[in-house]
Scaffold this motif. Sequence first.
Motif, PDB file in Angstrom:
ATOM      1  N   TYR A  91       6.351 -42.704  -0.282  1.00 34.22           N
ATOM      2  CA  TYR A  91       6.462 -41.252  -0.385  1.00 34.22           C
ATOM      3  C   TYR A  91       7.914 -40.839  -0.630  1.00 34.22           C
ATOM      4  CZ  TYR A  91       5.749 -36.307   0.528  1.00 34.22           C
ATOM      5  OH  TYR A  91       5.687 -34.940   0.403  1.00 34.22           O
ATOM      6  N   LEU A  94       8.776 -41.561  -4.198  1.00 36.81           N
ATOM      7  CA  LEU A  94       8.195 -40.553  -5.083  1.00 36.81           C
ATOM      8  C   LEU A  94       9.065 -39.298  -5.102  1.00 36.81           C
ATOM      9  CD1 LEU A  94       5.751 -39.381  -6.769  1.00 36.81           C
ATOM     10  CD2 LEU A  94       4.902 -38.544  -4.572  1.00 36.81           C
ATOM     11  N   GLN A  95       9.477 -38.843  -3.927  1.00 34.37           N
ATOM     12  CA  GLN A  95      10.296 -37.632  -3.841  1.00 34.37           C
ATOM     13  C   GLN A  95      11.686 -37.861  -4.426  1.00 34.37           C
ATOM     14  OE1 GLN A  95       8.761 -34.943  -3.300  1.00 34.37           O
ATOM     15  NE2 GLN A  95       6.921 -35.979  -2.581  1.00 34.37           N
ATOM     16  N   GLN A  98      11.961 -37.549  -8.099  1.00 31.40           N
ATOM     17  CA  GLN A  98      11.922 -36.175  -8.596  1.00 31.40           C
ATOM     18  C   GLN A  98      13.213 -35.419  -8.289  1.00 31.40           C
ATOM     19  OE1 GLN A  98       7.709 -34.361  -8.287  1.00 31.40           O
ATOM     20  NE2 GLN A  98       8.099 -35.297  -6.298  1.00 31.40           N
ATOM     21  N   GLU A 142       4.210 -32.690  -4.418  1.00 34.81           N
ATOM     22  CA  GLU A 142       3.365 -33.712  -5.026  1.00 34.81           C
ATOM     23  C   GLU A 142       2.044 -33.091  -5.456  1.00 34.81           C
ATOM     24  OE1 GLU A 142       4.266 -34.047  -1.699  1.00 34.81           O
ATOM     25  OE2 GLU A 142       2.373 -33.603  -0.703  1.00 34.81           O
ATOM     26  N   LEU A 144      -2.030 -34.085  -5.863  1.00 36.01           N
ATOM     27  CA  LEU A 144      -2.931 -35.083  -5.300  1.00 36.01           C
ATOM     28  C   LEU A 144      -4.385 -34.690  -5.488  1.00 36.01           C
ATOM     29  CD1 LEU A 144      -4.117 -34.173  -2.128  1.00 36.01           C
ATOM     30  CD2 LEU A 144      -1.654 -33.830  -2.060  1.00 36.01           C
ATOM     31  N   LEU A 152      -2.093 -39.651  -6.207  1.00 41.33           N
ATOM     32  CA  LEU A 152      -0.926 -38.899  -5.753  1.00 41.33           C
ATOM     33  C   LEU A 152       0.184 -39.162  -6.759  1.00 41.33           C
ATOM     34  CD1 LEU A 152       0.513 -37.347  -3.298  1.00 41.33           C
ATOM     35  CD2 LEU A 152       1.280 -39.608  -2.611  1.00 41.33           C
ATOM     36  N   HIS A 153       0.789 -38.097  -7.287  1.00 43.15           N
ATOM     37  CA  HIS A 153       1.930 -38.266  -8.193  1.00 43.15           C
ATOM     38  C   HIS A 153       2.868 -37.077  -8.052  1.00 43.15           C
ATOM     39  CE1 HIS A 153       0.405 -35.428 -11.249  1.00 43.15           C
ATOM     40  NE2 HIS A 153      -0.783 -36.007 -11.135  1.00 43.15           N
ATOM     41  N   GLY A 154       3.991 -37.137  -8.741  1.00 44.96           N
ATOM     42  CA  GLY A 154       4.994 -36.091  -8.666  1.00 44.96           C
ATOM     43  C   GLY A 154       4.524 -34.795  -9.310  1.00 44.96           C
TER      44      GLY A 154
END
Length: 158
Positions: A91, A94-95, A98, A142, A144, A152-154
Amino acid sequence: MLIVTAKVPKRKLAFGVALAAMACCCALVLNLGTSAVREVASPSVPDPKGVKTNEDRVAYLADFGWQVSPEPIATQEMLIPKEMDESYNEYLALQSGQGFDLEKYAGKRAKRYTYEITNYPTGEAGVQVNLLIYKNTIIAGEVLSPQLDGFLHGLAMP
């Protein structure tokens, strides 16, 4: 080491330098047109600061191309853990990808706003987007699918 020397008359040297300078100028002029087009065409990331109202949140998501329900389907106050164990690694990655640094807000209280996306590219219904906000600044987000085999993606449109 090999050293080579040559005698070149000043007139020929000046001509060669002038020719090289003209070639550089031509290359710069030709390149300016294409670089200006690249700057205009490059996508810009919306500013995560100054997001105070529901309209600001919806507009922020619209900058990514998302159409969402006009009001959040859920709003929740959250405490970001002071210490994040390895279960947070994916997680956080992912953040971070971005441009969000969630670890900077460890131990802080934030609000999570959840919206339903109405224009997901596959046409799938029920897709949601979360925005995590601390003091009018988006600190995470995110997209989802809450389905059993969800994703789950940006925030960027796939």
